[in-house]
Design a protein around this motif. Structure first.
Motif, PDB file in Angstrom:
ATOM      1  N   UNK A   1       0.817  -1.217   0.000  1.00 60.69           N
ATOM      2  CA  UNK A   1       0.000   0.000   0.000  1.00 60.69           C
ATOM      3  C   UNK A   1       0.855   1.273   0.000  1.00 60.69           C
ATOM      4  N   UNK A   2       2.156   1.127  -0.163  1.00 57.18           N
ATOM      5  CA  UNK A   2       3.053   2.281  -0.177  1.00 57.18           C
ATOM      6  C   UNK A   2       2.741   3.199  -1.347  1.00 57.18           C
ATOM      7  N   UNK A   3       2.877   4.486  -1.111  1.00 57.15           N
ATOM      8  CA  UNK A   3       2.714   5.467  -2.180  1.00 57.15           C
ATOM      9  C   UNK A   3       4.067   5.864  -2.778  1.00 57.15           C
ATOM     10  N   UNK A   4       5.142   5.269  -2.252  1.00 58.14           N
ATOM     11  CA  UNK A   4       6.473   5.544  -2.788  1.00 58.14           C
ATOM     12  C   UNK A   4       6.567   5.020  -4.213  1.00 58.14           C
ATOM     13  N   UNK A   5       7.345   5.711  -5.030  1.00 56.54           N
ATOM     14  CA  UNK A   5       7.527   5.293  -6.415  1.00 56.54           C
ATOM     15  C   UNK A   5       8.982   4.894  -6.639  1.00 56.54           C
ATOM     16  N   UNK A   6       9.184   3.960  -7.533  1.00 60.98           N
ATOM     17  CA  UNK A   6      10.529   3.533  -7.907  1.00 60.98           C
ATOM     18  C   UNK A   6      10.770   3.987  -9.339  1.00 60.98           C
ATOM     19  N   UNK A   7      11.855   4.729  -9.527  1.00 55.30           N
ATOM     20  CA  UNK A   7      12.215   5.199 -10.871  1.00 55.30           C
ATOM     21  C   UNK A   7      13.539   4.567 -11.277  1.00 55.30           C
ATOM     22  N   UNK A   8      13.578   4.039 -12.482  1.00 57.40           N
ATOM     23  CA  UNK A   8      14.811   3.472 -13.012  1.00 57.40           C
ATOM     24  C   UNK A   8      15.812   4.595 -13.242  1.00 57.40           C
ATOM     25  N   UNK A   9      17.002   4.439 -12.709  1.00 58.73           N
ATOM     26  CA  UNK A   9      18.050   5.449 -12.879  1.00 58.73           C
ATOM     27  C   UNK A   9      18.678   5.280 -14.269  1.00 58.73           C
TER      28      UNK A   9
ATOM     29  N   UNK B   1      17.411   1.501  -9.156  1.00 58.31           N
ATOM     30  CA  UNK B   1      16.184   2.243  -8.953  1.00 58.31           C
ATOM     31  C   UNK B   1      16.333   3.210  -7.787  1.00 58.31           C
ATOM     32  N   UNK B   2      15.647   4.334  -7.864  1.00 56.89           N
ATOM     33  CA  UNK B   2      15.566   5.296  -6.785  1.00 56.89           C
ATOM     34  C   UNK B   2      14.138   5.246  -6.255  1.00 56.89           C
ATOM     35  N   UNK B   3      14.001   4.969  -4.956  1.00 57.17           N
ATOM     36  CA  UNK B   3      12.680   4.931  -4.339  1.00 57.17           C
ATOM     37  C   UNK B   3      12.456   6.281  -3.675  1.00 57.17           C
ATOM     38  N   UNK B   4      11.334   6.884  -3.974  1.00 57.07           N
ATOM     39  CA  UNK B   4      11.034   8.201  -3.428  1.00 57.07           C
ATOM     40  C   UNK B   4       9.583   8.249  -2.980  1.00 57.07           C
ATOM     41  N   UNK B   5       9.381   8.778  -1.789  1.00 60.71           N
ATOM     42  CA  UNK B   5       8.035   8.905  -1.255  1.00 60.71           C
ATOM     43  C   UNK B   5       8.070   9.658   0.047  1.00 60.71           C
ATOM     44  N   UNK B   6       7.005   9.571   0.806  1.00 60.06           N
ATOM     45  CA  UNK B   6       6.918  10.306   2.058  1.00 60.06           C
ATOM     46  C   UNK B   6       7.999   9.873   3.048  1.00 60.06           C
TER      47      UNK B   6
END
Length: 164
Positions: free
Chosen positions: A143-151, A157-162
């Motif tokens: 249920x995480x709202x964090x997003x993973x973006x491919x570097x 990947x960079x995980x970014x969220x609250x």
């Protein structure tokens, strides 16, 4: 930098936090600047072995001072201390302090490469923490709202969220 210097630096920051206690207790979110101050104080180095550029010398030589740092922070701002304590907890629970892979079936070279990378990220100022306690998830990582973006390079990947 050594653990006593880091402790002294943290005491200075904690004194500032304590002077803002009333304001801090009214907050409903953490201030990233607080964690920048801890990074600058050297806190992240306490989780990295000396051989990898940090100050960690094993449980018997380093754990008491690390706990003292967290105690000092907790007296000034318990929320900052709680979140800061997640970094060494994750570093320890993941087994990265171990001198060899925790399972004999693991590729020892891959394990050592991962350990070096994790320690390097901490030396560069990156925090390790728990995502399952992200607000609104009920402890469910799905249920995480964090997003993973491919570097762009390296397949990372960079995980970014609250919380990340």
């Amino acid at each position: 930098m050594d653990n006593q210097t880091i402790l002294t630096n943290i005491k200075g920051g904690a004194d500032r936090f304590a002077r803002q206690r009333h304001e801090r207790q009214l907050r409903r979110q953490l201030d990233p600047h607080d964690f920048d101050q801890l990074r600058t104080a050297g806190f992240l180095l306490t989780t990295v072995p000396v051989a990898n550029g940090g100050t960690w010398q094993g449980r018997t030589r380093s754990l008491r001072t690390l706990c003292e740092m967290l105690r000092v922070l907790a007296h000034a701002d318990s929320s900052v201390a709680l979140v800061a304590s997640m970094h060494p907890a994750v570093m320890s629970s993941a087994g990265w302090y171990a001198e060899r892979p925790p399972m004999l079936t693991m590729d020892a070279d891959a394990w050592e490469a991962q350990r070096r990378w994790v320690f390097q990220t901490a030396c560069e100022g990156h925090w390790w923490g728990t995502i399952v306690s992200e607000p609104g998830t009920g402890g469910d990582p799905a249920r995480s709202k964090a997003t993973a973006r491919l570097m762009p390079a390296g397949g990372r990947y960079l995980i970014s969220g609250q919380k990340h």
